[in-house]
Design a protein around this motif. Structure first.
Motif, PDB file in Angstrom:
ATOM      1  N   PHE A  30       0.850  -1.188   0.000  1.00 16.58           N
ATOM      2  CA  PHE A  30       0.000   0.000   0.000  1.00 16.58           C
ATOM      3  C   PHE A  30       0.886   1.239   0.000  1.00 16.58           C
ATOM      4  O   PHE A  30       2.068   1.183   0.363  1.00 16.58           O
ATOM      5  N   ILE A  31       0.298   2.349  -0.423  1.00 13.86           N
ATOM      6  CA  ILE A  31       1.023   3.617  -0.523  1.00 13.86           C
ATOM      7  C   ILE A  31       0.260   4.672   0.261  1.00 13.86           C
ATOM      8  O   ILE A  31      -0.959   4.805   0.130  1.00 13.86           O
ATOM      9  N   PHE A  32       0.990   5.426   1.064  1.00 14.55           N
ATOM     10  CA  PHE A  32       0.417   6.439   1.946  1.00 14.55           C
ATOM     11  C   PHE A  32       0.646   7.815   1.339  1.00 14.55           C
ATOM     12  O   PHE A  32       1.770   8.173   0.996  1.00 14.55           O
ATOM     13  N   ASP A  33      -0.404   8.604   1.221  1.00 15.17           N
ATOM     14  CA  ASP A  33      -0.321   9.960   0.675  1.00 15.17           C
ATOM     15  C   ASP A  33       0.348  10.894   1.682  1.00 15.17           C
ATOM     16  O   ASP A  33      -0.170  11.123   2.774  1.00 15.17           O
ATOM     17  N   ILE A  34       1.510  11.435   1.314  1.00 14.13           N
ATOM     18  CA  ILE A  34       2.232  12.341   2.222  1.00 14.13           C
ATOM     19  C   ILE A  34       2.377  13.739   1.623  1.00 14.13           C
ATOM     20  O   ILE A  34       3.200  14.536   2.088  1.00 14.13           O
ATOM     21  N   THR A  35       1.573  14.042   0.624  1.00 14.65           N
ATOM     22  CA  THR A  35       1.701  15.318  -0.080  1.00 14.65           C
ATOM     23  C   THR A  35       1.648  16.518   0.868  1.00 14.65           C
ATOM     24  O   THR A  35       2.431  17.457   0.749  1.00 14.65           O
ATOM     25  N   SER A  36       0.755  16.476   1.837  1.00 12.61           N
ATOM     26  CA  SER A  36       0.528  17.636   2.714  1.00 12.61           C
ATOM     27  C   SER A  36       1.718  17.945   3.615  1.00 12.61           C
ATOM     28  O   SER A  36       1.833  19.061   4.122  1.00 12.61           O
ATOM     29  N   VAL A  37       2.610  16.968   3.820  1.00  9.38           N
ATOM     30  CA  VAL A  37       3.732  17.181   4.739  1.00  9.38           C
ATOM     31  C   VAL A  37       5.080  16.977   4.053  1.00  9.38           C
ATOM     32  O   VAL A  37       6.118  16.920   4.722  1.00  9.38           O
ATOM     33  N   PHE A  38       5.083  16.873   2.738  1.00 15.24           N
ATOM     34  CA  PHE A  38       6.320  16.476   2.059  1.00 15.24           C
ATOM     35  C   PHE A  38       7.464  17.457   2.293  1.00 15.24           C
ATOM     36  O   PHE A  38       8.613  17.044   2.496  1.00 15.24           O
ATOM     37  N   ASN A  39       7.179  18.750   2.299  1.00 12.33           N
ATOM     38  CA  ASN A  39       8.255  19.728   2.513  1.00 12.33           C
ATOM     39  C   ASN A  39       8.887  19.569   3.891  1.00 12.33           C
ATOM     40  O   ASN A  39      10.104  19.705   4.048  1.00 12.33           O
ATOM     41  N   ARG A  40       8.074  19.263   4.880  1.00  7.31           N
ATOM     42  CA  ARG A  40       8.615  19.027   6.225  1.00  7.31           C
ATOM     43  C   ARG A  40       9.408  17.732   6.280  1.00  7.31           C
ATOM     44  O   ARG A  40      10.404  17.635   7.007  1.00  7.31           O
ATOM     45  N   LYS A  41       8.993  16.735   5.534  1.00  6.61           N
ATOM     46  CA  LYS A  41       9.765  15.497   5.463  1.00  6.61           C
ATOM     47  C   LYS A  41      11.163  15.785   4.935  1.00  6.61           C
ATOM     48  O   LYS A  41      12.161  15.307   5.485  1.00  6.61           O
ATOM     49  N   VAL A  42      11.245  16.580   3.870  1.00  2.00           N
ATOM     50  CA  VAL A  42      12.542  16.944   3.297  1.00  2.00           C
ATOM     51  C   VAL A  42      13.385  17.681   4.341  1.00  2.00           C
ATOM     52  O   VAL A  42      14.587  17.438   4.471  1.00  2.00           O
ATOM     53  N   GLU A  43      12.761  18.580   5.105  1.00  2.00           N
ATOM     54  CA  GLU A  43      13.481  19.287   6.167  1.00  2.00           C
ATOM     55  C   GLU A  43      14.040  18.303   7.195  1.00  2.00           C
ATOM     56  O   GLU A  43      15.169  18.477   7.680  1.00  2.00           O
ATOM     57  N   SER A  44      13.274  17.291   7.538  1.00  2.00           N
ATOM     58  CA  SER A  44      13.734  16.321   8.538  1.00  2.00           C
ATOM     59  C   SER A  44      14.937  15.533   8.027  1.00  2.00           C
ATOM     60  O   SER A  44      15.848  15.202   8.798  1.00  2.00           O
ATOM     61  N   ILE A  45      14.965  15.241   6.741  1.00  2.00           N
ATOM     62  CA  ILE A  45      16.124  14.552   6.158  1.00  2.00           C
ATOM     63  C   ILE A  45      17.337  15.472   6.153  1.00  2.00           C
ATOM     64  O   ILE A  45      18.452  15.066   6.524  1.00  2.00           O
ATOM     65  N   LYS A  46      17.128  16.713   5.775  1.00  2.00           N
ATOM     66  CA  LYS A  46      18.236  17.666   5.705  1.00  2.00           C
ATOM     67  C   LYS A  46      18.801  18.013   7.071  1.00  2.00           C
ATOM     68  O   LYS A  46      19.900  18.565   7.172  1.00  2.00           O
ATOM     69  N   ALA A  47      18.085  17.650   8.138  1.00  2.00           N
ATOM     70  CA  ALA A  47      18.622  17.850   9.484  1.00  2.00           C
ATOM     71  C   ALA A  47      19.910  17.060   9.673  1.00  2.00           C
ATOM     72  O   ALA A  47      20.746  17.412  10.502  1.00  2.00           O
ATOM     73  N   TYR A  48      20.071  15.997   8.890  1.00  2.00           N
ATOM     74  CA  TYR A  48      21.288  15.182   8.958  1.00  2.00           C
ATOM     75  C   TYR A  48      22.335  15.767   8.015  1.00  2.00           C
ATOM     76  O   TYR A  48      22.711  15.173   6.998  1.00  2.00           O
ATOM     77  N   GLY A  49      22.839  16.916   8.391  1.00  2.00           N
ATOM     78  CA  GLY A  49      23.783  17.638   7.531  1.00  2.00           C
ATOM     79  C   GLY A  49      25.076  16.898   7.297  1.00  2.00           C
ATOM     80  O   GLY A  49      25.712  17.072   6.248  1.00  2.00           O
ATOM     81  N   THR A  50      25.492  16.058   8.244  1.00  3.59           N
ATOM     82  CA  THR A  50      26.732  15.310   8.028  1.00  3.59           C
ATOM     83  C   THR A  50      26.557  14.215   6.983  1.00  3.59           C
ATOM     84  O   THR A  50      27.528  13.791   6.356  1.00  3.59           O
ATOM     85  N   GLN A  51      25.328  13.761   6.795  1.00  2.00           N
ATOM     86  CA  GLN A  51      25.088  12.643   5.888  1.00  2.00           C
ATOM     87  C   GLN A  51      24.709  13.086   4.475  1.00  2.00           C
ATOM     88  O   GLN A  51      25.068  12.430   3.504  1.00  2.00           O
ATOM     89  N   PHE A  52      23.978  14.185   4.373  1.00  2.00           N
ATOM     90  CA  PHE A  52      23.424  14.591   3.087  1.00  2.00           C
ATOM     91  C   PHE A  52      23.946  15.951   2.652  1.00  2.00           C
ATOM     92  O   PHE A  52      23.196  16.852   2.293  1.00  2.00           O
ATOM     93  N   SER A  53      25.244  16.109   2.722  1.00  2.00           N
ATOM     94  CA  SER A  53      25.893  17.331   2.267  1.00  2.00           C
ATOM     95  C   SER A  53      27.233  16.944   1.678  1.00  2.00           C
ATOM     96  O   SER A  53      27.783  15.893   1.983  1.00  2.00           O
ATOM     97  N   ASN A  54      27.762  17.781   0.790  1.00  2.00           N
ATOM     98  CA  ASN A  54      29.095  17.545   0.247  1.00  2.00           C
ATOM     99  C   ASN A  54      29.658  18.866  -0.231  1.00  2.00           C
ATOM    100  O   ASN A  54      28.986  19.909  -0.197  1.00  2.00           O
ATOM    101  N   ALA A  55      30.872  18.848  -0.691  1.00  2.00           N
ATOM    102  CA  ALA A  55      31.562  20.090  -1.047  1.00  2.00           C
ATOM    103  C   ALA A  55      30.868  20.874  -2.154  1.00  2.00           C
ATOM    104  O   ALA A  55      31.037  22.093  -2.255  1.00  2.00           O
ATOM    105  N   SER A  56      30.081  20.211  -2.976  1.00  2.00           N
ATOM    106  CA  SER A  56      29.402  20.927  -4.063  1.00  2.00           C
ATOM    107  C   SER A  56      28.317  21.852  -3.540  1.00  2.00           C
ATOM    108  O   SER A  56      27.954  22.824  -4.198  1.00  2.00           O
ATOM    109  N   VAL A  57      27.767  21.555  -2.357  1.00  2.00           N
ATOM    110  CA  VAL A  57      26.734  22.410  -1.775  1.00  2.00           C
ATOM    111  C   VAL A  57      27.209  23.085  -0.492  1.00  2.00           C
ATOM    112  O   VAL A  57      26.600  24.037  -0.031  1.00  2.00           O
TER     113      VAL A  57
END
Length: 246
Positions: free
Chosen positions: A161-188
């Motif tokens: 099954f698939i869960f609709d997360i459209t209403s909170v997707f931007n916040r989901k992205v923010e929660s992932i980006k909180a892990y700056g050591t994991q999802f960052s590199n010299a290009s950004v």
């Protein structure tokens, strides 16, 4: 505190990457939600156990979860054995969730599949009253979650099954980006001098966005998260279905 949903991730950031949207939607619906990380992610190439602890705390704030804990199991070396099962059982009995969500059944990282089986086995065993556990010296009652769902991680798996997360997707992205050591590199981040890894490139992050778009498209919404269920799901009304032509 009794929780409605308890999500497990073997590493800090697993939950954010794979089911944070679902958790945030359910929190908005009034549900009590918790997250338990099994390890501190101390074997990760980038960052440290301490930086990941700090990042997990920030991500928890963004998601709005009611509790987040870390069991401190050994990253890479924990086992699906009695000792580790009892740790999970104690937490399931403490929070008495109706639904448990955990790692992918099989995936690129061996910890994912191993933790998936660990949590699944513990969820069943937690319902056996002859397995005795205690919290703060008080005996715990047996408790078995009604459902165990597995999220989808690096390797694609066909969701049940698939869960609709459209209403909170931007916040989901923010929660992932909180892990700056994991999802960052010299290009950004010009100050980033850590080694580049499989998940640190912008291209990897793009695949995360694309995956959620693809899943959303399949149910007629913008973004979705997919899950695999261990048993058949019963419904009492077709009104619970997303009724969009696809």
């Amino acid at each position: 505190m009794k929780l409605d949903i308890l999500a497990f991730g073997v590493h800090p950031d697993d939950v954010e990457l794979s089911c944070a949207g679902t958790l945030m939607v359910e929190i908005n619906n009034g549900k009590k939600v918790g997250v338990i990380d099994l390890t501190r992610g101390e074997l990760g190439t980038r960052g440290t156990a301490e930086t990941r602890r700090q990042e997990a705390a920030v991500a928890a704030e963004i998601m709005g979860v009611h509790v987040r804990e870390n069991l401190g199991m050994r990253d890479g070396f924990f086992k699906n054995d009695e000792e580790h099962q009892l740790q999970i059982i104690q937490k399931i009995r403490q929070y008495q969730p109706e639904i448990v969500i955990c790692n992918a059944i099989e995936d690129r990282h061996p910890d994912h599949g191993r933790s998936s089986k660990l949590v699944s086995d513990a969820s069943f065993l937690s319902g056996l009253r002859k397995i005795e556990t205690a919290l703060d010296g008080v005996a715990q009652e047996a408790w078995r979650p009604k459902y165990v769902f597995h999220y989808i991680q690096d390797r694609y798996a066909e969701p049940d099954f698939i869960f609709d997360i459209t209403s909170v997707f931007n916040r989901k992205v923010e929660s992932i980006k909180a892990y700056g050591t994991q999802f960052s590199n010299a290009s950004v981040n010009p100050n980033d001098d850590e080694p580049q890894t499989y998940i640190s490139t912008p291209a990897y992050f793009d695949t995360i966005i694309s995956r959620h778009k693809m899943l959303g498209k399949r149910i007629g919404v913008e973004y979705g998260e997919g899950f695999i269920t261990e048993k058949r799901i019963g419904i009492r009304s077709f009104d619970a279905l997303i009724q969009i032509t696809t």
